[in-house]
Design an enzyme around this catalytic site. Structure first.
Site, mmCIF file in Angstrom:
data_model
loop_
_atom_site.group_PDB
_atom_site.id
_atom_site.type_symbol
_atom_site.label_atom_id
_atom_site.label_comp_id
_atom_site.label_asym_id
_atom_site.label_seq_id
_atom_site.Cartn_x
_atom_site.Cartn_y
_atom_site.Cartn_z
ATOM 1 N N ASP A 9 -11.574 42.579 40.317
ATOM 2 C CA ASP A 9 -11.222 41.232 40.719
ATOM 3 C C ASP A 9 -11.383 41.192 42.250
ATOM 4 O O ASP A 9 -11.467 42.250 42.893
ATOM 5 C CB ASP A 9 -9.772 40.946 40.299
ATOM 6 N N LEU A 10 -11.447 40.010 42.819
ATOM 7 C CA LEU A 10 -11.659 39.916 44.273
ATOM 8 C C LEU A 10 -10.355 39.663 45.052
ATOM 9 O O LEU A 10 -9.859 40.537 45.770
ATOM 10 C CB LEU A 10 -12.654 38.793 44.575
ATOM 11 N N ASP A 11 -9.820 38.449 44.862
ATOM 12 C CA ASP A 11 -8.654 38.029 45.654
ATOM 13 C C ASP A 11 -7.425 38.872 45.296
ATOM 14 O O ASP A 11 -6.996 38.893 44.145
ATOM 15 C CB ASP A 11 -8.338 36.544 45.377
ATOM 16 N N THR A 17 -6.754 38.041 50.336
ATOM 17 C CA THR A 17 -6.888 36.584 50.416
ATOM 18 C C THR A 17 -5.870 35.833 49.567
ATOM 19 O O THR A 17 -5.745 34.617 49.704
ATOM 20 C CB THR A 17 -8.297 36.150 49.955
ATOM 21 N N LYS A 45 -2.165 32.936 40.469
ATOM 22 C CA LYS A 45 -3.082 34.034 40.768
ATOM 23 C C LYS A 45 -4.046 34.262 39.611
ATOM 24 O O LYS A 45 -3.648 34.321 38.449
ATOM 25 C CB LYS A 45 -2.295 35.321 41.037
ATOM 26 N N GLY A 46 -5.316 34.397 39.936
ATOM 27 C CA GLY A 46 -6.328 34.681 38.918
ATOM 28 C C GLY A 46 -6.826 33.452 38.186
ATOM 29 O O GLY A 46 -7.803 33.480 37.460
ATOM 30 N N VAL A 47 -6.121 32.354 38.398
ATOM 31 C CA VAL A 47 -6.404 31.119 37.667
ATOM 32 C C VAL A 47 -7.387 30.256 38.461
ATOM 33 O O VAL A 47 -7.376 30.285 39.694
ATOM 34 C CB VAL A 47 -5.046 30.400 37.432
ATOM 35 N N ARG A 49 -9.429 27.095 40.271
ATOM 36 C CA ARG A 49 -8.955 26.052 41.186
ATOM 37 C C ARG A 49 -8.404 24.858 40.399
ATOM 38 O O ARG A 49 -7.334 24.333 40.686
ATOM 39 C CB ARG A 49 -10.115 25.610 42.086
ATOM 40 N N SER A 114 -14.507 37.651 39.175
ATOM 41 C CA SER A 114 -13.545 36.823 39.913
ATOM 42 C C SER A 114 -13.587 35.373 39.462
ATOM 43 O O SER A 114 -14.624 34.858 39.078
ATOM 44 C CB SER A 114 -13.884 36.899 41.410
ATOM 45 N N ALA A 115 -12.440 34.710 39.561
ATOM 46 C CA ALA A 115 -12.368 33.282 39.233
ATOM 47 C C ALA A 115 -12.846 32.415 40.396
ATOM 48 O O ALA A 115 -13.069 31.221 40.239
ATOM 49 C CB ALA A 115 -10.927 32.917 38.905
ATOM 50 N N SER A 116 -13.017 33.033 41.557
ATOM 51 C CA SER A 116 -13.290 32.246 42.753
ATOM 52 C C SER A 116 -14.744 31.806 42.878
ATOM 53 O O SER A 116 -15.666 32.568 42.642
ATOM 54 C CB SER A 116 -12.925 33.060 43.998
ATOM 55 N N LYS A 117 -14.891 30.559 43.294
ATOM 56 C CA LYS A 117 -16.232 30.036 43.577
ATOM 57 C C LYS A 117 -16.687 30.443 44.971
ATOM 58 O O LYS A 117 -17.818 30.198 45.360
ATOM 59 C CB LYS A 117 -16.241 28.510 43.436
ATOM 60 N N ASN A 118 -15.773 31.026 45.738
ATOM 61 C CA ASN A 118 -16.111 31.478 47.091
ATOM 62 C C ASN A 118 -16.419 32.975 47.138
ATOM 63 O O ASN A 118 -16.555 33.547 48.225
ATOM 64 C CB ASN A 118 -14.938 31.204 48.033
ATOM 65 N N LYS A 145 -9.460 32.904 33.396
ATOM 66 C CA LYS A 145 -8.552 33.962 32.956
ATOM 67 C C LYS A 145 -7.246 33.290 32.549
ATOM 68 O O LYS A 145 -6.852 32.343 33.198
ATOM 69 C CB LYS A 145 -8.279 34.959 34.099
ATOM 70 N N GLU A 169 -7.069 44.528 38.593
ATOM 71 C CA GLU A 169 -6.554 43.150 38.687
ATOM 72 C C GLU A 169 -5.201 43.074 39.378
ATOM 73 O O GLU A 169 -4.353 43.939 39.160
ATOM 74 C CB GLU A 169 -6.357 42.595 37.269
ATOM 75 N N ASP A 170 -4.980 42.036 40.167
ATOM 76 C CA ASP A 170 -3.662 41.842 40.775
ATOM 77 C C ASP A 170 -2.876 40.719 40.096
ATOM 78 O O ASP A 170 -1.740 40.454 40.470
ATOM 79 C CB ASP A 170 -3.780 41.520 42.273
HETATM 80 C C1 BG6 Z 1 -8.746 33.602 42.077
HETATM 81 C C2 BG6 Z 1 -7.468 33.468 42.864
HETATM 82 O O1 BG6 Z 1 -9.352 34.803 42.401
HETATM 83 O O2 BG6 Z 1 -9.637 32.529 42.370
HETATM 84 C C3 BG6 Z 1 -6.854 32.093 42.648
HETATM 85 O O3 BG6 Z 1 -6.557 34.461 42.432
HETATM 86 C C4 BG6 Z 1 -7.873 31.022 42.971
HETATM 87 O O4 BG6 Z 1 -5.722 31.969 43.468
HETATM 88 C C5 BG6 Z 1 -9.118 31.236 42.111
HETATM 89 O O5 BG6 Z 1 -7.346 29.733 42.706
HETATM 90 C C6 BG6 Z 1 -10.215 30.204 42.384
HETATM 91 O O6 BG6 Z 1 -10.684 30.387 43.677
HETATM 92 P P1 BG6 Z 1 -11.561 29.377 44.510
HETATM 93 O O7 BG6 Z 1 -11.919 30.193 45.732
HETATM 94 O O8 BG6 Z 1 -12.769 29.054 43.684
HETATM 95 O O9 BG6 Z 1 -10.735 28.187 44.790
HETATM 96 MG MG MG Z 2 -6.771 38.297 42.086
#
Ligand code: BG6
Ligand code: MG
Length: 218
Positions: A9-11, A17, A45-47, A49, A114-118, A145, A169-170
């Site tokens: 996982d990333l964040d 972050t 967390k992990g969820v 946006r 990772s769930a993040s788009k960043n 997730k 995973e955190d």
């Molecule tokens: C997860 C974070 O990795 O990514 C969440 O734990 C976050 O807190 C999710 O909401 C979505 O991230 P982003 O960067 O696309 O807003």
């Molecule tokens: Mg995480």
């Protein structure tokens, strides 16, 4: 040498972050008259946006039009990106690079889940992009997730059976996703929160090379 799939996982696992996500959501929630605690934040967390905002609105008993909802998601992301503008290698969590380098040396496939788009942007900022064989992030999945989609996709991309994958995973949602994918879940963080994980470590400084070596051998 056996090959296992190592999915990170990333964040909150690779980079510090999670605190910025919390700050940005709190600022946004407060601006519309909602407050939430650090305990509630564990559920974010992990969820994704979108789901995070849905949860916050539910806590505050608030409904929004689709347009307002999208605007708030954008605002949160702008704030979040502001927090991380100057982020560099110093935000990589302790011993992450050591573990990644060991795995690379052992020719073990490594993926990001990772769930993040960043995610890609962040890995580039901290100079870790090249350490990953494949990246699956919030742009590549439709189910957040604890749905196992992100990890199953990562396993597929690195060509390793889910049962031979290890997930770091955190978040509780992420641990549950790994378990649902039939993978070995390793929690990084608080063991009371991550008790559903197969193992839990406070951080990577507690994860020994011997432990990783045994995971590969199994
Ligand atoms: C997860 C974070 O990795 O990514 C969440 O734990 C976050 O807190 C999710 O909401 C979505 O991230 P982003 O960067 O696309 O807003
Ligand atoms: Mg995480």
């Amino acid at each position: 040498m056996k090959r296992k799939g190592f999915i990170f996982d990333l964040d909150g696992v690779i980079v510090d972050t999670a605190k910025y996500h919390f700050l940005a959501w709190k600022k946004l929630a407060n601006s519309i008259g909602i407050d939430f605690s650090e305990t509630q934040n564990e559920q974010l967390k992990g969820v994704s946006r979108k789901q995070s905002l849905e949860k916050i609105l539910a806590w505050g008993n608030k409904t929004l039009s689709e347009k307002e909802f999208t605007q708030l998601m954008e605002r949160k992301n702008i704030d979040y990106l502001n927090y991380i503008t100057n982020m560099g290698e110093n935000e990589i969590l302790p011993d992450v690079v050591k573990i990644l380098n060991y795995l690379i040396g052992q020719q073990q496939p490594i993926a990001l889940g990772s769930a993040s788009k960043n995610a890609r942007e962040i890995l580039a900022k901290v100079n870790l992009l090249k350490k990953f064989d494949d990246i699956v992030d919030g742009n590549d999945v439709t189910k957040a997730k604890p749905d196992p989609e992100v990890f199953l996709k990562a396993a597929d991309q690195i060509g390793i059976n889910p049962v031979d994958c290890i997930v770091f995973e955190d978040s509780l949602a992420g641990v549950q996703a790994a378990n649902l994918a039939n993978m070995i879940s390793i929690g990084i963080g608080d063991e009371t929160i991550l008790s559903e994980a197969r193992w839990v470590f406070k951080d990577f400084t507690e994860v020994s090379i011997d432990f990783i070596e045994n995971l590969i051998k199994k």
